[in-house]
Scaffold this active site. Sequence first.
Site, PDB file in Angstrom:
ATOM      1  N   VAL A  81       0.827  -1.204   0.000  1.00  0.00           N
ATOM      2  CA  VAL A  81       0.000   0.000   0.000  1.00  0.00           C
ATOM      3  C   VAL A  81       0.865   1.260   0.000  1.00  0.00           C
ATOM      4  O   VAL A  81       1.933   1.304   0.605  1.00  0.00           O
ATOM      5  CB  VAL A  81      -0.954   0.006   1.222  1.00  0.00           C
ATOM      6  CG1 VAL A  81      -0.183   0.119   2.533  1.00  0.00           C
ATOM      7  CG2 VAL A  81      -1.996   1.115   1.098  1.00  0.00           C
ATOM      8  N   TYR A  83       0.365   5.910  -0.651  1.00  0.00           N
ATOM      9  CA  TYR A  83      -0.555   7.045  -0.738  1.00  0.00           C
ATOM     10  C   TYR A  83      -0.161   7.934  -1.906  1.00  0.00           C
ATOM     11  O   TYR A  83       1.023   8.164  -2.157  1.00  0.00           O
ATOM     12  CB  TYR A  83      -0.514   7.870   0.556  1.00  0.00           C
ATOM     13  CG  TYR A  83      -1.236   9.200   0.448  1.00  0.00           C
ATOM     14  CD1 TYR A  83      -2.627   9.253   0.369  1.00  0.00           C
ATOM     15  CD2 TYR A  83      -0.529  10.395   0.396  1.00  0.00           C
ATOM     16  CE1 TYR A  83      -3.289  10.470   0.242  1.00  0.00           C
ATOM     17  CE2 TYR A  83      -1.184  11.617   0.277  1.00  0.00           C
ATOM     18  CZ  TYR A  83      -2.565  11.640   0.194  1.00  0.00           C
ATOM     19  OH  TYR A  83      -3.219  12.837   0.058  1.00  0.00           O
ATOM     20  N   LEU A 145       8.232   3.107  -5.974  1.00  0.00           N
ATOM     21  CA  LEU A 145       8.088   2.492  -7.292  1.00  0.00           C
ATOM     22  C   LEU A 145       7.068   1.370  -7.213  1.00  0.00           C
ATOM     23  O   LEU A 145       7.013   0.639  -6.221  1.00  0.00           O
ATOM     24  CB  LEU A 145       9.414   1.899  -7.779  1.00  0.00           C
ATOM     25  CG  LEU A 145      10.446   2.819  -8.421  1.00  0.00           C
ATOM     26  CD1 LEU A 145      10.953   3.840  -7.424  1.00  0.00           C
ATOM     27  CD2 LEU A 145      11.622   1.991  -8.950  1.00  0.00           C
ATOM     28  N   LEU A 158       6.153   5.485 -10.893  1.00  0.00           N
ATOM     29  CA  LEU A 158       6.814   6.010  -9.701  1.00  0.00           C
ATOM     30  C   LEU A 158       6.023   7.172  -9.115  1.00  0.00           C
ATOM     31  O   LEU A 158       5.216   7.814  -9.795  1.00  0.00           O
ATOM     32  CB  LEU A 158       8.242   6.461 -10.028  1.00  0.00           C
ATOM     33  CG  LEU A 158       8.394   7.683 -10.942  1.00  0.00           C
ATOM     34  CD1 LEU A 158       8.552   8.966 -10.123  1.00  0.00           C
ATOM     35  CD2 LEU A 158       9.589   7.516 -11.867  1.00  0.00           C
ATOM     36  N   CYS A 175       4.325   1.038   1.932  1.00  0.00           N
ATOM     37  CA  CYS A 175       5.007  -0.040   1.206  1.00  0.00           C
ATOM     38  C   CYS A 175       5.212  -1.268   2.087  1.00  0.00           C
ATOM     39  O   CYS A 175       6.098  -2.097   1.822  1.00  0.00           O
ATOM     40  CB  CYS A 175       6.330   0.445   0.632  1.00  0.00           C
ATOM     41  SG  CYS A 175       6.151   1.914  -0.405  1.00  0.00           S
TER      42      CYS A 175
END
EC number: 2.3.1.181
Length: 224
Positions: A81, A83, A145, A158, A175
């Site tokens: 995940v 944002y 990324l 990205l 992440c």
Amino acid sequence: METVASTQVQTLIVRRFGLVSYEPVWRAMQDFTQQRDAETTDEVWLLQHEPVFTQGQAGDAEHVLFPGDIPVVQVDRGGQVTYHGPGQLMVYLLLDLRRLKMGARDLVTMIENTLVDTLAGYGIEAHARKDAPGVYVGDAKIASLGLRIRRGSSFHGLALNVDMDLEPFLRINPCGYQGLRMTQIKEFVPDVSWASVADAWLSQFVRAAGFQSVVEQRGLPGDE
């Protein structure tokens, strides 16, 4: 004699959007990748998103802590995940990797290098990490990324934090890493502009990927 293939690999189409919602752009990326063929010119899309959490294919729901009023969208990129929101540079890379003679790892390395070089232009010393894709300043993450390769072509891309509200990152484990600190260019360059960062990164990418010309187009593919 110059062939169609050689012309396509030399040219890059760049599309710039304003602040847009996530799902229409995601669907457009999917459609573009599904319909492209060996003669399709590569594209890069530069934009900002309205606030959204995106959960990658490897995403674990436990990393979405308290999203509140920000929607969570399950998507088909790699990773966990993250944002997206206003003030963040989103770059979507719609590239024929076979034509560019790149593998997925080559692409990730190139992206990380272009980000490090872009940040160096602002006096920011950044680095990539072998154990966690992305770009970092010290132990804080400044760029993420997330890619998908389908039939030899990439989509997604990205996210570089430029001048944004970082609070929503506290609502997730970014992440998939608990307590990962996020940072942005504004913390080092208070008067930074989103547009200048977009231009700086694009110049680095065009040089690194070997494109000979850039064609700017408006709107999504098919909207011209």
